[in-house]
Scaffold this active site. Sequence first.
Site, PDB file in Angstrom:
ATOM      1  N   TYR A 250      34.980  48.472  44.984  1.00 25.52           N
ATOM      2  CA  TYR A 250      35.049  47.003  45.103  1.00 25.52           C
ATOM      3  C   TYR A 250      34.121  46.356  44.095  1.00 25.52           C
ATOM      4  O   TYR A 250      33.146  46.938  43.646  1.00 25.52           O
ATOM      5  CB  TYR A 250      34.680  46.559  46.531  1.00 25.52           C
ATOM      6  CG  TYR A 250      33.227  46.805  46.889  1.00 25.52           C
ATOM      7  CD1 TYR A 250      32.836  48.001  47.473  1.00 25.52           C
ATOM      8  CD2 TYR A 250      32.253  45.853  46.627  1.00 25.52           C
ATOM      9  CE1 TYR A 250      31.501  48.234  47.790  1.00 25.52           C
ATOM     10  CE2 TYR A 250      30.921  46.075  46.943  1.00 25.52           C
ATOM     11  CZ  TYR A 250      30.548  47.270  47.524  1.00 25.52           C
ATOM     12  OH  TYR A 250      29.226  47.493  47.826  1.00 25.52           O
ATOM     13  N   CYS A 251      34.489  45.129  43.687  1.00 29.81           N
ATOM     14  CA  CYS A 251      33.639  44.334  42.802  1.00 29.81           C
ATOM     15  C   CYS A 251      33.892  42.869  43.146  1.00 29.81           C
ATOM     16  O   CYS A 251      34.585  42.579  44.110  1.00 29.81           O
ATOM     17  CB  CYS A 251      33.936  44.633  41.340  1.00 29.81           C
ATOM     18  SG  CYS A 251      35.629  44.274  40.862  1.00 29.81           S
ATOM     19  N   THR A 252      33.343  41.954  42.381  1.00 29.42           N
ATOM     20  CA  THR A 252      33.380  40.537  42.754  1.00 29.42           C
ATOM     21  C   THR A 252      34.801  40.004  42.948  1.00 29.42           C
ATOM     22  O   THR A 252      35.150  39.518  44.014  1.00 29.42           O
ATOM     23  CB  THR A 252      32.664  39.688  41.678  1.00 29.42           C
ATOM     24  OG1 THR A 252      31.423  40.320  41.369  1.00 29.42           O
ATOM     25  CG2 THR A 252      32.416  38.277  42.163  1.00 29.42           C
TER      26      THR A 252
END
Length: 309
Positions: free
Chosen positions: A191-193
């Site tokens: 996951y990331c922003t």
Amino acid sequence: MGNSYTDLHESRILLYYCFTPIADPTAVMLWQRALCEKLELTGRILISEHGINGTVGGTLANCKAYTKATRQYPGFKKMEFKWSHGGAEDFPRLSVKVRDEIVAFGAPGELKVDENGVIGGGIHLKPQQVNDLVAERGDEVVFFDGRNAMEAEIGKFKNAVVPDVNTTHDFIRELESGKYDWMKDKPVVSYCTGGIRCEILSSLMKNRGFEEVYQIDGGIVRYGEQFGDDGLWEGSLYVFDKRMHMEFSDHSKQLGHCHNCGAATNLFHNCINEACRKQTLLCDECAHNPATAHCGNPECIEIAAASCH
Ligand SMILES: [Zn+2]
Ligand SMILES: [Zn+2]
């Protein structure tokens, strides 16, 4: 005549990306630059042979015109634009550039894309599907943070693994270090922003023997919009604008601590050493005292101490 719902002179910011083959990135760059100039949009757009990644601001009417014109390019037809508050004033100027990569992982030759996006990336999960996966597989599921380690200091998925990276350039070295081999046969949710970094990261992971890799559709932003602080996310979200961080509810957990005194804080400050400027979590008191407004690096501690005399 006034507009009945929204004032078209209001300002907005558009965030978007799209992975698609671009045969002539320079031509797309020139077209995008002319389009933004005509519409008086400012911001930053990167274009590579793998796609486009942009953040632009301007009036609501001009942002609308921009999305319409941009979707005319066959590869960008299905591009999703994320709208947010703010405007041209949030960006000092317009920068439209061709780069080897739209996110700098240092692996331009490894990334493969076609008209459906990245080839061989992780399986996309909607926020609810993330919860379903954890409900089904329990502790077996590993959350893998696809951001820079500092971003995770103020917020991350519960029990997430946070790799030791200062920039996305460090990921390949980390993945090949052997440190994460234990999760190669486990379900891994990267996951990331907003999702763009995991489009690439998940494919790099699969290429290196991680067998079951997922990525969250729309990233932390979309997950947080749906589940706030009542799901698997914990803390604040680091954001790349002057706000520095945001929370999804009024009861978000505070994970960050001042590097100097340990007090709870979610605010990053630049190290006082002009040659360093590293973003460091500091409480108000330590940030406003020149002696303690440093990142902890011995050289910076010395410079901070000297600045007091
Ligand atoms: Zn402090
Ligand atoms: Zn420093």
